[in-house]
Design an enzyme around this catalytic site. Structure first.
Site, PDB file in Angstrom:
ATOM      1  N   LYS A  80       0.710  -1.425   0.244  1.00  0.00           N
ATOM      2  CA  LYS A  80      -0.163   0.496   0.105  1.00  0.00           C
ATOM      3  C   LYS A  80       0.842   1.294  -0.380  1.00  0.00           C
ATOM      4  O   LYS A  80       0.865   2.210  -0.768  1.00  0.00           O
ATOM      5  CB  LYS A  80      -0.968   0.059   1.213  1.00  0.00           C
ATOM      6  CG  LYS A  80      -2.526   0.197   1.180  1.00  0.00           C
ATOM      7  CD  LYS A  80      -2.535  -0.098   2.467  1.00  0.00           C
ATOM      8  CE  LYS A  80      -4.355  -0.385   1.979  1.00  0.00           C
ATOM      9  NZ  LYS A  80      -5.146   0.342   3.439  1.00  0.00           N
ATOM     10  N   PHE A 117     -16.972  12.308   9.728  1.00  0.00           N
ATOM     11  CA  PHE A 117     -18.330  11.645   8.435  1.00  0.00           C
ATOM     12  C   PHE A 117     -18.472  11.711   7.098  1.00  0.00           C
ATOM     13  O   PHE A 117     -19.285  12.540   6.431  1.00  0.00           O
ATOM     14  CB  PHE A 117     -19.266  13.279   9.176  1.00  0.00           C
ATOM     15  CG  PHE A 117     -19.707  13.016  10.546  1.00  0.00           C
ATOM     16  CD1 PHE A 117     -20.698  12.302  11.541  1.00  0.00           C
ATOM     17  CD2 PHE A 117     -18.829  13.778  11.554  1.00  0.00           C
ATOM     18  CE1 PHE A 117     -20.841  12.619  13.305  1.00  0.00           C
ATOM     19  CE2 PHE A 117     -19.177  14.060  12.785  1.00  0.00           C
ATOM     20  CZ  PHE A 117     -19.992  13.008  13.546  1.00  0.00           C
ATOM     21  N   LEU A 118     -17.411  11.242   6.772  1.00  0.00           N
ATOM     22  CA  LEU A 118     -17.007  11.122   5.265  1.00  0.00           C
ATOM     23  C   LEU A 118     -17.919  10.023   4.887  1.00  0.00           C
ATOM     24  O   LEU A 118     -18.269   9.222   5.150  1.00  0.00           O
ATOM     25  CB  LEU A 118     -15.754  10.591   5.023  1.00  0.00           C
ATOM     26  CG  LEU A 118     -14.756  11.281   5.406  1.00  0.00           C
ATOM     27  CD1 LEU A 118     -13.205  10.375   5.258  1.00  0.00           C
ATOM     28  CD2 LEU A 118     -14.190  12.786   5.177  1.00  0.00           C
ATOM     29  N   ALA A 132     -36.335   5.007  -0.940  1.00  0.00           N
ATOM     30  CA  ALA A 132     -36.708   3.229  -1.006  1.00  0.00           C
ATOM     31  C   ALA A 132     -35.682   2.299  -1.776  1.00  0.00           C
ATOM     32  O   ALA A 132     -35.573   2.946  -2.989  1.00  0.00           O
ATOM     33  CB  ALA A 132     -38.046   3.055  -0.901  1.00  0.00           C
ATOM     34  N   GLY A 133     -34.922   1.162  -1.163  1.00  0.00           N
ATOM     35  CA  GLY A 133     -34.614   0.312  -2.330  1.00  0.00           C
ATOM     36  C   GLY A 133     -33.840  -0.929  -1.135  1.00  0.00           C
ATOM     37  O   GLY A 133     -34.808  -1.656  -0.611  1.00  0.00           O
ATOM     38  N   CYS A 156     -20.416   1.143   7.026  1.00  0.00           N
ATOM     39  CA  CYS A 156     -19.232   2.069   7.550  1.00  0.00           C
ATOM     40  C   CYS A 156     -21.479   1.418   8.301  1.00  0.00           C
ATOM     41  O   CYS A 156     -21.198   0.906   9.668  1.00  0.00           O
ATOM     42  CB  CYS A 156     -20.153   3.609   7.687  1.00  0.00           C
ATOM     43  SG  CYS A 156     -18.922   3.854   6.612  1.00  0.00           S
ATOM     44  N   LYS A 189     -22.328  -2.238  10.049  1.00  0.00           N
ATOM     45  CA  LYS A 189     -21.244  -2.211  11.351  1.00  0.00           C
ATOM     46  C   LYS A 189     -21.548  -1.156  11.784  1.00  0.00           C
ATOM     47  O   LYS A 189     -20.987  -2.480  13.641  1.00  0.00           O
ATOM     48  CB  LYS A 189     -19.318  -2.235  10.478  1.00  0.00           C
ATOM     49  CG  LYS A 189     -18.428  -1.651  11.226  1.00  0.00           C
ATOM     50  CD  LYS A 189     -17.001  -1.725  10.680  1.00  0.00           C
ATOM     51  CE  LYS A 189     -16.635  -0.282  10.501  1.00  0.00           C
ATOM     52  NZ  LYS A 189     -16.111   0.207  11.186  1.00  0.00           N
ATOM     53  N   ARG A 192     -18.286  -3.927  -0.203  1.00  0.00           N
ATOM     54  CA  ARG A 192     -18.431  -4.305   1.878  1.00  0.00           C
ATOM     55  C   ARG A 192     -20.446  -4.112   1.694  1.00  0.00           C
ATOM     56  O   ARG A 192     -20.441  -3.316   1.507  1.00  0.00           O
ATOM     57  CB  ARG A 192     -17.841  -3.574   2.401  1.00  0.00           C
ATOM     58  CG  ARG A 192     -15.802  -4.323   2.533  1.00  0.00           C
ATOM     59  CD  ARG A 192     -15.051  -2.954   3.290  1.00  0.00           C
ATOM     60  NE  ARG A 192     -14.804  -1.927   2.802  1.00  0.00           N
ATOM     61  CZ  ARG A 192     -14.253  -1.609   3.620  1.00  0.00           C
ATOM     62  NH1 ARG A 192     -13.839  -1.625   4.627  1.00  0.00           N
ATOM     63  NH2 ARG A 192     -14.371   0.198   3.025  1.00  0.00           N
TER      64      ARG A 192
HETATM   65  C1  UGA Z   1     -21.605   6.664   5.769  1.00  0.00           C
HETATM   66  C2  UGA Z   1     -22.633   7.978   6.627  1.00  0.00           C
HETATM   67  O1  UGA Z   1     -23.455   8.620   5.397  1.00  0.00           O
HETATM   68  C3  UGA Z   1     -21.595   8.974   6.605  1.00  0.00           C
HETATM   69  O2  UGA Z   1     -21.916  10.080   7.378  1.00  0.00           O
HETATM   70  C4  UGA Z   1     -20.427   7.886   7.189  1.00  0.00           C
HETATM   71  O3  UGA Z   1     -19.465   9.563   7.711  1.00  0.00           O
HETATM   72  C5  UGA Z   1     -19.838   7.093   6.640  1.00  0.00           C
HETATM   73  O4  UGA Z   1     -20.917   6.462   7.070  1.00  0.00           O
HETATM   74  C6  UGA Z   1     -18.531   6.622   8.170  1.00  0.00           C
HETATM   75  O5  UGA Z   1     -19.551   6.478   8.856  1.00  0.00           O
HETATM   76  O6  UGA Z   1     -17.668   6.556   7.330  1.00  0.00           O
HETATM   77  P1  UGA Z   1     -21.172   5.669   3.603  1.00  0.00           P
HETATM   78  O7  UGA Z   1     -21.011   4.829   3.976  1.00  0.00           O
HETATM   79  O8  UGA Z   1     -20.205   6.220   2.222  1.00  0.00           O
HETATM   80  O9  UGA Z   1     -21.217   7.254   4.208  1.00  0.00           O
HETATM   81  O10 UGA Z   1     -22.559   5.510   2.027  1.00  0.00           O
HETATM   82  P2  UGA Z   1     -23.893   7.301   2.651  1.00  0.00           P
HETATM   83  O11 UGA Z   1     -24.181   7.893   1.435  1.00  0.00           O
HETATM   84  O12 UGA Z   1     -24.272   7.312   3.536  1.00  0.00           O
HETATM   85  O13 UGA Z   1     -25.090   5.156   2.441  1.00  0.00           O
HETATM   86  C7  UGA Z   1     -24.695   4.295   2.850  1.00  0.00           C
HETATM   87  C8  UGA Z   1     -25.953   3.132   1.999  1.00  0.00           C
HETATM   88  O14 UGA Z   1     -27.099   3.852   2.353  1.00  0.00           O
HETATM   89  C9  UGA Z   1     -25.574   2.697   0.573  1.00  0.00           C
HETATM   90  O15 UGA Z   1     -25.404   1.362   0.246  1.00  0.00           O
HETATM   91  C10 UGA Z   1     -27.238   3.504  -0.244  1.00  0.00           C
HETATM   92  O16 UGA Z   1     -27.237   3.223  -1.554  1.00  0.00           O
HETATM   93  C11 UGA Z   1     -28.136   3.325   1.155  1.00  0.00           C
HETATM   94  N1  UGA Z   1     -29.360   4.227   0.860  1.00  0.00           N
HETATM   95  C12 UGA Z   1     -28.686   6.116   1.084  1.00  0.00           C
HETATM   96  C13 UGA Z   1     -30.478   4.412   0.752  1.00  0.00           C
HETATM   97  O17 UGA Z   1     -30.762   2.919   0.676  1.00  0.00           O
HETATM   98  N2  UGA Z   1     -31.422   4.853   0.559  1.00  0.00           N
HETATM   99  C14 UGA Z   1     -30.896   6.695   1.294  1.00  0.00           C
HETATM  100  O18 UGA Z   1     -32.052   7.581   1.234  1.00  0.00           O
HETATM  101  C15 UGA Z   1     -29.175   6.399   1.260  1.00  0.00           C
END
Ligand code: UGA
Length: 431
Positions: free
Chosen positions: A35, A152-153, A252-253, A260, A263, A328
């Site tokens: 890496k 909070f990325l 919805a999905g 994240c 876990k 993941r």
């Molecule tokens: C999430 C949080 O949004 C971040 O704020 C946080 O920092 C991060 O986890 C973390 O703890 O490191 P991330 O896992 O990158 O970020 O993805 P998201 O954009 O939050 O989406 C997560 C899942 O929710 C995806 O599978 C997405 O498809 C799903 N989702 C999202 C839905 O099914 N419906 C929605 O309306 C929004």
């Protein structure tokens, strides 16, 4: 002064590049030699749009570097960010091995007063254990502070989220340590909260658990709407216009995935259990998410002319969300496994993500183009709403498909125009 970032996963790399962008040189440490070599050659081990160019730029400008020697890394720095992974143990608790190892190295090699900042997502109270692990390896007493600074990325927009966050949360028992960390973020204009380490951790877990619950809320509601003949997208839209509810995370999905939400929800539930408490709403949100891909697939199978058995199914998108190659906990993986057990033949497409080898071994094909994936398919299932799927010319695709059924696992396609073109379209309770 330069800062050290220990761990070069999503959070670590983004943190290092963010500080370099803020004009604070950053050193990235990882014990994984491959890496480090990759990063020093200007390549990212993760996919994040636009980030590789910045990496190359900062390597050239010597505002960023990556090393594999923990002793040098720690001895050269007075501010250390812990960004190592905290995967789930089998009981849902967070695995702290990497945090412990990094803390012990810090104790062993630190030469002067050090600020240790925990960015990895760790349970309440881990800052105290980090202090103990550091102290346990010190050969002479040197002062250090441990502060919590959760991130909070979001994958896919990590750097933008890091440089323009909604908030910065700092958990510290020492006002001086908090001020020191705040000074590093001086150029970022956003609300900055200084609180206790425990509260900082809880803000992080509660935020992810709340967003996960919001998704499970709408997914469970979509099951009711399904039975009542109501389009859930209209409900999300109508609800989302109320600013107290908000439109985001109400789509919805087939369920949430990623490294994240699943876990962190498990870790929070584990914390609750260990404290003899129950978080029944969050427990249920996790359950809805576990069952959502199967619920949706069962509903879709009922409208297939002869179930999924022997049907050729084109699956569009497998990453847990668009703009990342991360698989993941991706709900697509549940869908693929389930379709295989129902004896479907699978043709997969994803613009970026490589299908895991074990699916290939089971005969699942990954095709380079959308057209190839759709060739001869009896049905199409969209699992990830990559933008390229919005541009599919379904009129042109009609003759190459064998059946004209489109299942939209993200309610992302234009169902009405598909129906006008003569397709059968089924989303998540979209009527
Ligand atoms: C999430 C949080 O949004 C971040 O704020 C946080 O920092 C991060 O986890 C973390 O703890 O490191 P991330 O896992 O990158 O970020 O993805 P998201 O954009 O939050 O989406 C997560 C899942 O929710 C995806 O599978 C997405 O498809 C799903 N989702 C999202 C839905 O099914 N419906 C929605 O309306 C929004």
């Amino acid at each position: 002064m330069s800062i050290l970032v220990m761990g070069t996963g999503y959070v670590g790399i983004t943190t290092a590049i963010m500080f370099a962008e803020l004009g604070i040189p950053a050193t990235g440490f990882d014990s994984n030699a491959a890496k480090i070599a990759l990063l020093n050659q200007g390549h990212l081990p993760i996919y994040e749009q636009g980030m590789e160019q910045l990496l190359v730029q900062h390597l050239a400008g010597r505002t960023i570097r990556f090393i594999q020697d923990e002793q040098t890394a720690i001895q050269e720095h007075k501010v250390i960010f812990l960004c190592v992974g905290t995967p789930s143990n089998s009981d849902g608790s967070a695995n702290l091995n990497a945090i412990k190892q990094a803390s012990e190295w810090i104790g062993k090699y630190m030469r002067e007063e050090t600020l240790v900042v925990i960015k990895s997502t760790v349970p309440v109270g881990v800052d105290e254990r980090v202090s103990e692990w550091i102290a346990s390896k010190q050969t002479k007493p040197i002062n250090f502070d441990v502060v919590m600074n959760p991130e909070f990325l979001r994958e896919g927009s990590a750097l933008a989220d890091a440089l323009a966050p909604d908030r910065i949360v700092i958990g510290s028992d020492s006002e001086e340590a908090a001020q020191r960390l705040l000074s590093l973020y001086a150029k970022i204009d956003c609300p900055k909260i200084v609180t206790t380490p425990k509260a900082a951790v809880m803000i992080k877990y509660a935020s992810n658990a709340f967003l996960a619950t919001k998704i499970s809320f709408i997914n469970e509601l979509s099951r009711l709407c399904d039975g009542l003949g109501i389009d859930i997208a209209e409900i999300s839209f109508g609800m989302g216009l109320d600013p107290r509810i908000g439109a985001k995370f109400l789509r919805a999905g087939i369920g949430y995935g990623g490294s994240c939400f699943p876990k962190d929800v498990d870790a929070l539930l584990h914390t609750a259990k260990a404290s003899r408490s129950r978080l029944t709403i969050i427990e249920h949100a996790a359950k809805v998410n576990r069952t959502q891909p199967l619920y949706v697939l069962d509903a879709w199978e009922r409208v297939m002319p002869s179930t999924f058995k022997k049907a050729t199914v084109a699956v569009l998108g497998i990453s847990f969300k668009p703009h990342t190659d991360d698989l993941r906990e991706a709900p697509s993986l549940v869908i693929l496994s389930e379709l295989l057990s129902r004896q479907a033949k699978l043709r997969v497409h994803d613009p970026l993500t490589v299908l895991p080898v074990h699916f290939r071994a089971l005969g699942v094909q990954q095709l380079d183009s959308i057209e190839e994936a759709l060739m001869g398919a009896d049905a199409v299932i969209l699992c990830t709403e990559w933008p390229e799927y919005f541009d599919i010319d379904w009129f042109v695709m009609k003759p190459i498909l064998n059946g004209h059924i489109v299942f939209d696992g993200r309610n992302a396609l234009d169902g009405k125009s598909l129906i006008r073109l003569g397709y059968e379209y089924y989303g998540i309770s979209s009527h």
